[in-house]
Enzyme design. Structure first.
Site, mmCIF file in Angstrom:
data_model
loop_
_atom_site.group_PDB
_atom_site.id
_atom_site.type_symbol
_atom_site.label_atom_id
_atom_site.label_comp_id
_atom_site.label_asym_id
_atom_site.label_seq_id
_atom_site.Cartn_x
_atom_site.Cartn_y
_atom_site.Cartn_z
ATOM 1 C CG LEU A 53 -13.490 -2.149 -2.362
ATOM 2 C CD1 LEU A 53 -14.815 -2.888 -2.217
ATOM 3 C CD2 LEU A 53 -12.332 -3.041 -1.913
ATOM 4 C CB SER A 54 -9.993 0.459 -7.656
ATOM 5 O OG SER A 54 -8.837 0.497 -6.878
ATOM 6 C CB SER A 90 -23.547 7.338 -14.072
ATOM 7 O OG SER A 90 -23.536 6.389 -13.025
ATOM 8 C CG ASP A 149 -6.177 1.688 -7.465
ATOM 9 O OD1 ASP A 149 -5.534 0.836 -6.804
ATOM 10 O OD2 ASP A 149 -6.642 2.729 -6.964
ATOM 11 C CD GLU A 164 -3.064 -0.497 0.112
ATOM 12 O OE1 GLU A 164 -3.243 -0.151 -1.077
ATOM 13 O OE2 GLU A 164 -3.505 -1.549 0.577
#
Length: 379
Positions: free
Chosen positions: A122-123, A64, A169, A30
């Site tokens: 969580l990208s 979206s 990511d 990380e």
């Protein structure tokens, strides 16, 4: 209704194609990716899905299913970094990055829907970027490799959105393989798919979503990146990747700034934790990875100081209930933790974490199993 059906309802015609790109969870490593270090993410079954068609008139329309509001319409010739287009900055940034790199993207209609939890570390943003880039690569015949797609998606987030993230990511979303973790060297983007079939060994990797939203654009991430860069300059190296873990004590003794010293200690030791983890996995010693995860959490909590009370409690409660190891994952300040656990103990550990959160007055966390999934693909 399907994403393609929703596209048709929005734009009046069927899309030319539908693509998907996953979110990711990071097993270990990380804040190492922008230091040219090692990381080991795996893709999740949760994906961003994009239905897309080309346009030739210089218009970009994005919508979206997960955000209130209508279609956002932009002029591709007028796209400017940090232009305040909200969530649409992610797909728009990809179009900008492709055009900046000389690729002839002349506009598109895009409809997106995602099952990647937002703000959970969580990208979700990388999934949006990579799915947009992959779709445009296919539709415009750009011939990009998966690492090239990842780098362009990262540029969209760095330069257009304004988040100075590393490339992990996007590489995880673009390049991951089902049933594997991705052992990635971010210095040269070389990678190896590492078999990671926990079920076959009677194990499970749980993701604990604390429901505490994190926002990497708030300056804390950038401050830590700047601190790592300051440490590299003080040590006379290009990046902290060049600092040998065996000589870490000598390096730390040369640093006068206590904050920079902590950041350097975390990055160098976490790089080494990735190397230890890959050695354990290669040797089939999967259970021995657990303590390495917990050690990583302590470093993130105490040296990098990017944890939160909820993340600390998730790790402490899981380990107290018999987990093999646990740590926060992602950028921190909220988001998610991961827990390596015997499959037979997964329900009890999950219940213990939920009970601890309830007793602390925290929002009930979401818990699910991280099953290594496929990277970005056309559906």
């Amino acid at each position: 209704m399907s994403v393609a059906g929703e596209f048709a309802a929005l734009y009046g015609a069927r899309p030319e194609g539908v693509w998907a790109a996953p979110g990711r969870v990071n097993l270990i490593g990380e804040y190492t990716d922008f230091n040219d270090g090692f990381v080991m993410p795996l893709a999740l079954p949760h994906t961003a899905v994009a239905a897309v068609s080309r346009r030739t008139d210089g218009v970009l329309r994005v919508h979206s299913a997960d955000v209130d509001g209508g279609v956002v319409q932009l002029d591709v010739d007028s796209l400017e970094p940090r232009s305040g287009t909200g969530w649409a900055a992610y797909p728009a940034g990809v179009v900008w990055a492709l055009r900046e790199a000389g690729h002839p993207v002349t506009g598109a209609d895009v409809h997106l829907a995602s099952t990647v939890p937002t703000g959970a570390g969580l990208s979700s943003s990388a999934a949006l970027e990579v799915v947009t880039a992959l779709a445009l690569d296919d539709l415009f015949g750009l011939g990009l490799s998966r690492p090239e797609i990842a780098v362009l998606a990262q540029r969209a987030e760095n330069a257009f959105v304004g988040v100075p993230c590393g490339v992990m990511d996007q590489m995880a979303s673009a390049c991951a393989a089902e049933g594997h973790a991705l052992f990635l060297d971010t210095r040269d983007l070389s990678y190896r798919q590492v078999p990671f079939d926990l079920a076959a060994r009677g194990l499970r990797l749980l993701v604990v979503d604390t429901r505490v939203k994190h926002a990497l654009g708030d300056g804390a991430y950038a401050e830590r990146r700047a601190g790592c860069e300051a440490g590299a300059r003080a040590l006379g190296v290009r990046t902290l990747r060049e600092v040998d873990a065996a000589r870490l004590s000598d390096a730390l003794a040369r640093l006068s700034d206590e904050t920079v010293r902590r950041y350097v200690r975390h990055v160098v030791s976490d790089n080494h934790r990735v190397e230890r983890t890959i050695a354990l996995l290669d040797a089939g010693e999967v259970r021995a990875v657990g303590p390495v995860l917990t050690e990583g959490h302590v470093s993130l909590r105490d040296d990098l100081r990017v944890s939160s009370p909820e993340l600390d409690l998730a790790v402490e409660a899981a380990n107290a209930a018999g987990a093999l190891g646990a740590r926060m994952t992602g950028g921190g300040f909220g988001g998610s933790a991961i827990v390596l656990v015997e499959e037979a103990a997964a329900e009890a550990v999950s219940a213990a974490v939920g009970k601890a959160f309830a007793e602390a007055g925290f929002t009930v966390p979401g818990v699910f199993a991280a099953i290594p999934a496929a990277g970005a693909r056309r559906l």
